[in-house]
Design a protein around this motif. Sequence first.
Motif, PDB file in Angstrom:
ATOM      1  N   LEU A  29     -15.172  24.618  -7.006  1.00 53.76           N
ATOM      2  CA  LEU A  29     -15.468  23.242  -6.618  1.00 53.76           C
ATOM      3  C   LEU A  29     -15.948  23.269  -5.175  1.00 53.76           C
ATOM      4  O   LEU A  29     -15.184  23.597  -4.253  1.00 53.76           O
ATOM      5  N   THR A  61     -15.410  19.792  -1.913  1.00 48.54           N
ATOM      6  CA  THR A  61     -14.645  18.754  -2.592  1.00 48.54           C
ATOM      7  C   THR A  61     -13.862  17.927  -1.577  1.00 48.54           C
ATOM      8  O   THR A  61     -13.200  18.478  -0.691  1.00 48.54           O
ATOM      9  N   THR A 103      -8.702  13.137  -4.764  1.00 48.11           N
ATOM     10  CA  THR A 103      -9.623  14.265  -4.930  1.00 48.11           C
ATOM     11  C   THR A 103     -10.928  13.743  -5.512  1.00 48.11           C
ATOM     12  O   THR A 103     -10.918  12.940  -6.454  1.00 48.11           O
ATOM     13  N   VAL A 161     -14.559  15.548  -6.662  1.00 45.55           N
ATOM     14  CA  VAL A 161     -15.383  16.752  -6.788  1.00 45.55           C
ATOM     15  C   VAL A 161     -16.850  16.358  -6.726  1.00 45.55           C
ATOM     16  O   VAL A 161     -17.291  15.440  -7.429  1.00 45.55           O
ATOM     17  N   ASP A 162     -17.621  17.066  -5.905  1.00 46.93           N
ATOM     18  CA  ASP A 162     -19.045  16.770  -5.738  1.00 46.93           C
ATOM     19  C   ASP A 162     -19.923  17.766  -6.499  1.00 46.93           C
ATOM     20  O   ASP A 162     -20.777  17.381  -7.284  1.00 46.93           O
ATOM     21  N   LYS A 187     -18.160  17.873 -13.916  1.00 42.48           N
ATOM     22  CA  LYS A 187     -17.858  17.172 -12.660  1.00 42.48           C
ATOM     23  C   LYS A 187     -17.018  15.927 -12.934  1.00 42.48           C
ATOM     24  O   LYS A 187     -15.995  15.691 -12.281  1.00 42.48           O
ATOM     25  N   ASN A 224     -12.757  15.531 -12.262  1.00 43.08           N
ATOM     26  CA  ASN A 224     -12.218  14.409 -11.488  1.00 43.08           C
ATOM     27  C   ASN A 224     -11.147  13.677 -12.293  1.00 43.08           C
ATOM     28  O   ASN A 224     -10.119  13.264 -11.744  1.00 43.08           O
TER      29      ASN A 224
END
Length: 247
Positions: free
Chosen positions: A134, A137, A157, A159-160, A178, A182
């Motif tokens: 990740l 993030t 959190t 996540v990108d 993704k 998440n």
Amino acid sequence: KGDLFDTLYGEIDPLVAIPSMPNFDITKPEGYQNYVSTYSMDTVGSTITEETTINGWVNKAYTTSITTGELNAFLPGIQSYYGDVPVAINWSITKLGSFGVTEANPQINALATITLNFYAMTANGPDLATSMTLIDTFVGFTVLVNNMDVSIQLATTNVDKITVNSCSFGRLSTVLLKTEINNFFRIFTPIINKDLAAMVLTVPSNLGFFTLTNLTLGYYNNYLYVGFTPIFKVPAMADEQQLALFQ
């Protein structure tokens, strides 16, 4: 500046503004006061991840708190490949920086690059089902203090970007993954925090003639306040020494 760095890589400026911080606050009862800026946090984060890897486990005992059946919505195909078996997750942080602290929200934010390894328990022992990284993030966490013991709890959190390093049960789409990861963090954060609660750091309190007690944290814009209550320890003396000191 409070720039901390290792000898291997040398001094690397995190290129963020150094905030204005008080030297001593007479309104606070703690006699030993420290102010840690997000600038210093960034240098600590980069130095630690350059020198070592921060890692740990979730569900290392392979209990049924996390199973392939529960993870199948987030990792499609893992249940049909392994059956419904317990899963342990090994996590490691390889990059940590861009720290943020605000007075309005009592938590610490950062960007972290985290590798997650999911191990399914099979008849032949743990098997690496999938490994993913990740990237950058967003992580928000709170710090819990009990006298001089410190632990952290995951709060938020996001996540990108994701890279799938390996997958034994098929092919995972990073676009769908993704969103699913998440969702995974939203559902399993209580279980993750249970394992994090066991990772307690005890701050050293014995400083020669002084003992530090009652660690206190405060959140301000771009810096964290860390205060202690110092107690002076009177050295033990023989009767003749005490008499000479009195005279």
